[in-house]
Design an enzyme around this catalytic site. Sequence first.
Site, PDB file in Angstrom:
ATOM      1  N   SER A   8      46.163  52.900  40.417  1.00 19.77           N
ATOM      2  CA  SER A   8      47.402  53.673  40.470  1.00 19.77           C
ATOM      3  C   SER A   8      48.269  53.198  41.620  1.00 19.77           C
ATOM      4  O   SER A   8      47.860  53.249  42.787  1.00 19.77           O
ATOM      5  CB  SER A   8      47.089  55.158  40.657  1.00 19.77           C
ATOM      6  N   HIS A  31      48.481  51.547  36.510  1.00 17.30           N
ATOM      7  CA  HIS A  31      48.849  52.941  36.260  1.00 17.30           C
ATOM      8  C   HIS A  31      50.072  53.299  37.091  1.00 17.30           C
ATOM      9  O   HIS A  31      50.057  53.188  38.322  1.00 17.30           O
ATOM     10  CB  HIS A  31      47.675  53.849  36.618  1.00 17.30           C
ATOM     11  N   ASP A  33      52.616  56.233  38.091  1.00 20.40           N
ATOM     12  CA  ASP A  33      52.834  57.672  38.113  1.00 20.40           C
ATOM     13  C   ASP A  33      54.317  57.980  38.279  1.00 20.40           C
ATOM     14  O   ASP A  33      54.923  57.643  39.299  1.00 20.40           O
ATOM     15  CB  ASP A  33      52.056  58.315  39.262  1.00 20.40           C
ATOM     16  N   MET A  35      56.993  60.933  38.634  1.00 19.24           N
ATOM     17  CA  MET A  35      57.094  62.347  38.970  1.00 19.24           C
ATOM     18  C   MET A  35      58.549  62.710  39.239  1.00 19.24           C
ATOM     19  O   MET A  35      59.286  61.925  39.844  1.00 19.24           O
ATOM     20  CB  MET A  35      56.243  62.657  40.198  1.00 19.24           C
ATOM     21  N   HIS A  64      52.308  57.231  33.353  1.00 19.78           N
ATOM     22  CA  HIS A  64      51.904  58.635  33.273  1.00 19.78           C
ATOM     23  C   HIS A  64      53.093  59.486  33.693  1.00 19.78           C
ATOM     24  O   HIS A  64      53.449  59.535  34.870  1.00 19.78           O
ATOM     25  CB  HIS A  64      50.697  58.849  34.197  1.00 19.78           C
ATOM     26  N   MET A  66      54.713  62.661  34.632  1.00 21.81           N
ATOM     27  CA  MET A  66      54.550  64.029  35.120  1.00 21.81           C
ATOM     28  C   MET A  66      55.952  64.591  35.330  1.00 21.81           C
ATOM     29  O   MET A  66      56.427  64.778  36.458  1.00 21.81           O
ATOM     30  CB  MET A  66      53.724  64.026  36.411  1.00 21.81           C
ATOM     31  N   MET A 135      43.043  65.358  33.436  1.00 27.10           N
ATOM     32  CA  MET A 135      43.291  65.333  34.878  1.00 27.10           C
ATOM     33  C   MET A 135      42.109  65.944  35.616  1.00 27.10           C
ATOM     34  O   MET A 135      41.653  67.041  35.270  1.00 27.10           O
ATOM     35  CB  MET A 135      44.569  66.094  35.216  1.00 27.10           C
ATOM     36  N   GLY A 140      50.344  65.575  40.844  1.00 24.19           N
ATOM     37  CA  GLY A 140      51.438  65.672  41.807  1.00 24.19           C
ATOM     38  C   GLY A 140      51.261  64.840  43.056  1.00 24.19           C
ATOM     39  O   GLY A 140      52.235  64.328  43.605  1.00 24.19           O
ATOM     40  N   PHE A 141      50.011  64.677  43.508  1.00 30.95           N
ATOM     41  CA  PHE A 141      49.780  63.927  44.735  1.00 30.95           C
ATOM     42  C   PHE A 141      48.510  63.098  44.628  1.00 30.95           C
ATOM     43  O   PHE A 141      47.536  63.511  43.996  1.00 30.95           O
ATOM     44  CB  PHE A 141      49.655  64.873  45.938  1.00 30.95           C
ATOM     45  N   GLY A 142      48.519  61.939  45.258  1.00 32.58           N
ATOM     46  CA  GLY A 142      47.335  61.106  45.316  1.00 32.58           C
ATOM     47  C   GLY A 142      46.429  61.549  46.452  1.00 32.58           C
ATOM     48  O   GLY A 142      46.803  62.345  47.307  1.00 32.58           O
ATOM     49  N   ASP A 173      41.840  60.890  35.668  1.00 32.50           N
ATOM     50  CA  ASP A 173      42.767  60.555  36.745  1.00 32.50           C
ATOM     51  C   ASP A 173      42.683  61.634  37.816  1.00 32.50           C
ATOM     52  O   ASP A 173      42.926  62.803  37.534  1.00 32.50           O
ATOM     53  CB  ASP A 173      44.197  60.472  36.181  1.00 32.50           C
ATOM     54  N   GLY A 174      42.323  61.197  39.033  1.00 31.09           N
ATOM     55  CA  GLY A 174      42.275  62.129  40.148  1.00 31.09           C
ATOM     56  C   GLY A 174      40.950  62.113  40.873  1.00 31.09           C
ATOM     57  O   GLY A 174      39.930  62.526  40.313  1.00 31.09           O
ATOM     58  N   GLY A 175      40.939  61.583  42.084  1.00 32.07           N
ATOM     59  CA  GLY A 175      39.714  61.570  42.872  1.00 32.07           C
ATOM     60  C   GLY A 175      38.651  60.624  42.368  1.00 32.07           C
ATOM     61  O   GLY A 175      37.474  60.753  42.731  1.00 32.07           O
ATOM     62  N   GLY A 195      43.298  55.353  42.626  1.00 32.23           N
ATOM     63  CA  GLY A 195      44.390  55.058  43.539  1.00 32.23           C
ATOM     64  C   GLY A 195      43.909  54.594  44.889  1.00 32.23           C
ATOM     65  O   GLY A 195      43.789  53.408  45.161  1.00 32.23           O
ATOM     66  N   SER A 196      43.592  55.553  45.755  1.00 28.40           N
ATOM     67  CA  SER A 196      43.175  55.208  47.111  1.00 28.40           C
ATOM     68  C   SER A 196      41.862  54.440  47.130  1.00 28.40           C
ATOM     69  O   SER A 196      41.620  53.651  48.048  1.00 28.40           O
ATOM     70  CB  SER A 196      43.066  56.471  47.970  1.00 28.40           C
TER      71      SER A 196
END
Length: 232
Positions: A8, A31, A33, A35, A64, A66, A135, A140-142, A173-175, A195-196
């Site tokens: 991401s 990916h 994002d 927003m 994606h 959002m 999700m 909304g936030f990485g 997606d997420g964590g 992402g991170s």
Amino acid sequence: MAVQINPSILSADFSRLADEAKAVEGADWLHVDVMDNHFVPNLTLGVPVVEALGKATDTPMDCHLMIEDPDRWAPQYVEAGAGSVTFHVEAAAAPVRLAREIRAKGARAAMALKPATPIEPYEDLLPELDMLLVMTVEPGFGGQSFLDIMLPKIRRTRELISRHGLEMWLQVDGGVSASTIERCAEAGADVFVAGSAVYGAREPDKAVRDLRALAEKAAGTAGLCGHEATGR
């Protein structure tokens, strides 16, 4: 299931996106994002940046959205070069019509569900989609922590996909990181947004390879367990 890793760019350096895209050339998709600061409390990028990014990388883009009113905006992301466009069912006025329009324009159509949105009411929509995104954080936030309570939902979604005999991708997606990706793969996910875990690594492309290896091992183990359970 063929494992796919989608870094991401939300976690990338926005001042050098072209270089950041090239740093993960071993990824399956990039990916993106999008927003709008309305559907989610954050503002990122839009059609012009996606179009420019598409010219800077050969890696296909997975957008994606959002955003509010995806029925209006999603087709423009296909025209900008996205190979896959994901809209949120919570924001779409006519999800079937939108999915068909995305497909008609030549991209893969995907639908995303927030953590509190159940999959079961949308079972009849599955044949209209190429991918479903569950999700595993609030969008909304990485950099958010993975929500373990989403694992049963991933399993139920995979069961529905299998029940209908669909060749549909199941994305999370997420964590997603080295400490969570195996659980997602065991639950039935096969497309992983990170992402991170990728862009926070010293060698992003190596991070992609390492995540892929973990997911493939877990998916293979899950498959063997399933065969044993059914006697196949």
